[in-house]
Design an enzyme around this catalytic site. Sequence first.
Site, PDB file in Angstrom:
ATOM      1  CG  ASN A 198     -27.696   0.085  -3.216  1.00  0.00           C
ATOM      2  OD1 ASN A 198     -29.131  -0.866  -3.717  1.00  0.00           O
ATOM      3  ND2 ASN A 198     -26.963   0.796  -4.052  1.00  0.00           N
TER       4      ASN A 198
ATOM      5  NE  ARG B  54     -33.684 -11.463  -5.947  1.00  0.00           N
ATOM      6  CZ  ARG B  54     -33.694 -10.871  -4.970  1.00  0.00           C
ATOM      7  NH1 ARG B  54     -34.583 -11.931  -4.070  1.00  0.00           N
ATOM      8  NH2 ARG B  54     -32.159 -11.886  -4.576  1.00  0.00           N
TER       9      ARG B  54
ATOM     10  NE  ARG C  34     -28.198 -12.822   1.794  1.00  0.00           N
ATOM     11  CZ  ARG C  34     -27.327 -13.356   1.131  1.00  0.00           C
ATOM     12  NH1 ARG C  34     -26.859 -12.511  -0.160  1.00  0.00           N
ATOM     13  NH2 ARG C  34     -26.729 -14.415   1.209  1.00  0.00           N
TER      14      ARG C  34
ATOM     15  CG  HIS D 232     -29.213 -16.922  -9.958  1.00  0.00           C
ATOM     16  ND1 HIS D 232     -28.058 -16.274 -10.799  1.00  0.00           N
ATOM     17  CD2 HIS D 232     -29.759 -15.202  -9.461  1.00  0.00           C
ATOM     18  CE1 HIS D 232     -28.793 -14.877 -11.116  1.00  0.00           C
ATOM     19  NE2 HIS D 232     -29.572 -14.766 -10.201  1.00  0.00           N
TER      20      HIS D 232
ATOM     21  CE1 TYR E 146     -33.920  -4.127 -11.008  1.00  0.00           C
ATOM     22  CE2 TYR E 146     -33.672  -5.833 -10.702  1.00  0.00           C
ATOM     23  CZ  TYR E 146     -33.605  -4.824  -9.809  1.00  0.00           C
ATOM     24  OH  TYR E 146     -33.489  -5.210  -8.436  1.00  0.00           O
TER      25      TYR E 146
ATOM     26  NE  ARG F 150     -25.806  -3.026 -10.833  1.00  0.00           N
ATOM     27  CZ  ARG F 150     -26.581  -4.300 -10.865  1.00  0.00           C
ATOM     28  NH1 ARG F 150     -26.565  -4.678 -11.637  1.00  0.00           N
ATOM     29  NH2 ARG F 150     -26.238  -5.053  -9.682  1.00  0.00           N
TER      30      ARG F 150
ATOM     31  CG  HIS G  76     -30.112  -7.620 -13.770  1.00  0.00           C
ATOM     32  ND1 HIS G  76     -30.457  -8.728 -14.207  1.00  0.00           N
ATOM     33  CD2 HIS G  76     -30.108  -7.845 -12.767  1.00  0.00           C
ATOM     34  CE1 HIS G  76     -31.224  -9.798 -13.610  1.00  0.00           C
ATOM     35  NE2 HIS G  76     -30.770  -9.030 -12.321  1.00  0.00           N
TER      36      HIS G  76
END
Length: 735
Positions: free
Chosen positions: A53, A406, A436, A466, A499, A595, A623
């Site tokens: 992270n 992704r 990213r 997204h 997730y 979160r 998520h």
Amino acid sequence: MGVEEKMDLHQPECYVNRELSWLEFNNRVLEEARDKNLLLFERMKFLSITASNLDEFFMVRVASLKDMVHAKYEKRDIAGMTPKEQLAAISEKTHELVNHQYSTLNRSIKPALKKEKIILLDGHEDMTKKQLEYADRYFMDYVYPVLTPMAVDSSRPFPLIRNKSLNLGALLIKKETAKELIRENKEEIKGKKAGKLEKKQEKEIEFATVQVPAGIPRLILLPSEKEGEKVIILLEELIERNIHKLFLNYEVLCTHPYRIMRNADLTIEEDEAEDLLKEIEKQIKKRQWGEAIRLEVEEHVDKRLLKILKKELNMKEEDIYYSSGPLDLTFLMKLYGVEGYAYLKTPKFIPQPIKELSTEEDIFTQIRRGDILLHHPYQTFEPVVSFIRQAAKDPDVLAIKQTLYRVSGNSPIIASLAEAAENGKQVSVLVELKARFDEENNIIWAKKLEKAGCHVIYGLLGLKTHSKITLVVRNEEDGIRRYVHLGTGNYNDATAKLYTDLGLFTCSRAIGEDATAVFNMLSGYSEPLGWNKLSLAPIWLRGKFLSLIERERKHAEEGREAFIEAKMNSLCDKEIIAALYAASKAGVKIQLLVRGICCLRPEMPGISENITVHSIVGNYLEHARIFRFYNNGEEEIYLGSADWMPRNLDRRVEILFPIEKEELKNKVRHILQVQFTDTENTHIMKKDGSYEAVDRRGKVKIDAQKQFCIEAEEEMQVQEKSIENRVFCPLENKQ
């Protein structure tokens, strides 16, 4: 509301700095590593996550702030801090965090591993004779041939050090020169004695560096004479022990590992990029060589060696992080993967089948019966994969359209889309190249899909796409029917096991029309006049959220019950936060489940007394985005891909979709209710931006994630029992 009251809601004191809030989040992850109620390998995993992270945080967020400082940008953020002030505060907090990481490793994790007969050696000095012989042989056979030592002198400049790579720096002196100096001074070399010799030899000292090869396992298992014991040494320790073999004509004065973090934030001028695909491929390569923004070294690093690194990498003291243990703690995830220690890990949960999709019928027939809600990873992601797979093979399917942000390394969804195109179906896929750290992966898949005959769109100019949406157009007896999947998470079958996300299957005519409009907008820039059910960013979504919050505020002001429940990853949009403050002041009860980053301050008298902020860090990464508005008893519940962040609302294509079927609304309400009563994984935010674990005294023990696992299993057991009864009790069906 008066002017004064409006101003109160926009004062910097009402907000938490985004970056410091993120560091608080990583501290909560670190708290999991320190929690002795968790199994040892799970704690070790959380410690590794804090390190990965932090890497991404520096490569993107800190790098961005550094760019602002270089550009002399001094605009203050919502918490009233300039980029320079933010960097100073981040440095202070991060140094504290790194100290806590290593105290957790040294005082808690390593002693606990030792009790389990897993010995993580501090250095090669601790090895037995047998282990030394094995290590030296391993080095010569497997490591030595791969290494490339690089010296630095007047003819050889300081080499480019790759981003995130682990390296060994060494100070050397020619053996002949060393002998001469010893004869002159009759003193020991190698820095053991300070004095005249040290000053004389400074001019003769050379620097060299060796990259620790990423292709060789970092964990080296050594032989042990004790039964059941695993002795592990890290690869860099092995190289350090044998580094003299790389510099045969030199004395090695000292060797120390170091690691740098570089600016990896891509800057792409899309207006000037004729081919976005090629431009991103070019920028990915530059990521390895961006400005050095963080240097990691051992706490006892030789000062002379550090001086060279600081000068050559242009590092300031506040950007140097001293570690009391191995650099790059992500190696602990490799240790987590060592077999034979299942009892030290949380048992893997097998995602359960979905009741409504558990028959042998094709998925389209099952969706026609009614909307279906999916709750991952408690319920399997397989129906989403199957939806694309069946559509690819079904002769009645005319077209498949999908957004991909992704995807996994060997994605079955990509394979099915390619097959669909080869089967002659119209396949349109929006692949977001600007996702990213997934850019390279997405470029590979985009090219594969194009070769298969798919129409591939590379996102919209200036925006990231997204949203998570799939549209299947099917020719049926009563005409064209559109089947849609909408989700809060990516079309990634791997992360769907890790997730927590929600998805919806529907063949609603209104949503189908909206889905068609979405893809027409993405592919042809045709902006619809209006929407039936969906709300999209960057044009409509912000206004939608603000109107929903404002409606609750008005209900409260009129004396009616009003509440808002919202779950998301991050909350840092000033306009949304100000609207929540105004609603809170009016008496709206607001419960937030955030979160990560939260720039809102709860518990402020007269402003946010009616707002609570919970954060869950557990075995799964939370998520999903859920938004619940009471609406004077006629509740509205929405799911979506967007957080309450400026980038999601203003610079991305995001989708918010309603849950309208009452049975499904109840399921979503239940999810929120369980998570807001969680006692095991929850921290509650205080008004100063810090967090504390939920007070468990007098409360029933509730672990939301474990409860959802149990409920998913129980639901399928009931379903299986029902099927058995239908099979073995045929008379029951005749009644």
